[in-house]
Write an enzyme that holds these catalytic residues in place. Sequence first.
Site, mmCIF file in Angstrom:
data_model
loop_
_atom_site.group_PDB
_atom_site.id
_atom_site.type_symbol
_atom_site.label_atom_id
_atom_site.label_comp_id
_atom_site.label_asym_id
_atom_site.label_seq_id
_atom_site.Cartn_x
_atom_site.Cartn_y
_atom_site.Cartn_z
ATOM 1 C CG ASP A 191 5.803 -75.955 -43.489
ATOM 2 O OD1 ASP A 191 5.161 -74.870 -43.537
ATOM 3 O OD2 ASP A 191 6.802 -76.510 -43.966
ATOM 4 C CE LYS A 241 16.683 -71.001 -50.267
ATOM 5 N NZ LYS A 241 17.011 -72.696 -49.765
ATOM 6 C CG ASP A 296 10.471 -73.363 -41.923
ATOM 7 O OD1 ASP A 296 9.938 -74.521 -41.802
ATOM 8 O OD2 ASP A 296 11.096 -73.545 -43.194
#
Length: 361
Positions: free
Chosen positions: A111, A162, A223
């Site tokens: 992807d 993150k 992405d």
Amino acid sequence: MTEAILLVGGKGTRLRPLTVHTPKPMVRAAGVPFLTHQLARAKAAGVEHIVLATSYLAEVFEPYFGDGSSLGLHLEYVTEEEPLGTGGAIRNVASRLHSGPDEPVLVFNGDILTGLDIGALVRTHESTGADVSLHLTKVTDPRAYGLVPTDDTGRVLAFLEKPQTPEEIVTDQINAGAYVFRRSVIDTIPAGRPVSVERETFPELLATGAHLQGMVDSTYWLDLGTPAAFVRGSADLVLGRAPSPAIPGRCGDRLILPTATVAPDAKLTGGTVVGEGAFVAEGARVFGSTILPGAVIEPGAVITDSLIGTRARVGTRSVLTDTVIGDDAVIGADNELRSGVRVWCNAHIPPASVRFSSDAS
């Protein structure tokens, strides 16, 4: 390097309704299933043998690509009965690899649209003697990604979750989803259970002193996990901003596939794609959008940055901006849809039923 593993097992939940009937790598971008672009780029980089790690709607891949001979490749398919994560999927297909223990194996996600110089990543892997080499890319806002800091030689120092605060943003480098593994490293991944390379395999390799090398390549990278990103990626392929040997036509403002019909006064711009058997009627304006095979755009409709599903219909004078219309859905005349609206497959919106302004024109 002659072989690769391609991870194509995800459900593509964020892309629904595009992925209700179609696995994410098989959704069409620039006129062909997105996976076609990745296979063609791998082939161009010298890859000959690719094992596809499939899971969701696994039965659709092989009927389309077969043994890969039409692309000059040898393709094999391995289906996960239960989702195994990125690391588990890599380990699950290891028995199909032919490489020796020290030879490189390319691994990439199904992807990611990228202009990565695959050959340069392999050369970096071999020249540094790495156990695993990672494609890294720089992003302006890294808060949505795991961070991968490296030293002056490119050696990976850590894998950070993150960042939650500004102080935690120690680098703008992120994992871009393409790797070169030393073949023997793949065999160290636990078999038969879900494993994440990002959260488990890579941090454990670092902890045991393995050499993980990062290569920053900041060419095109996207992405395709959301509908808006997928539409943009398709348009960028058509416009020539993203490289692919598999675009079925010349790059430019629009791509009209064979058997599609477009009225002479319809305006198609911004990397718009019109799929096989689709029809765009007089006075329609379509910018930066994907019209999938068999869809119908009626007179005067205005479509911007949207994806219209297979055999869907958009009614006369309807205005769509940043929307996704599922397969076989019908949008009646004089509707106005925008701001991320998703219309599910087979849904039917009657004429003049939805609008965001007092005047949809």
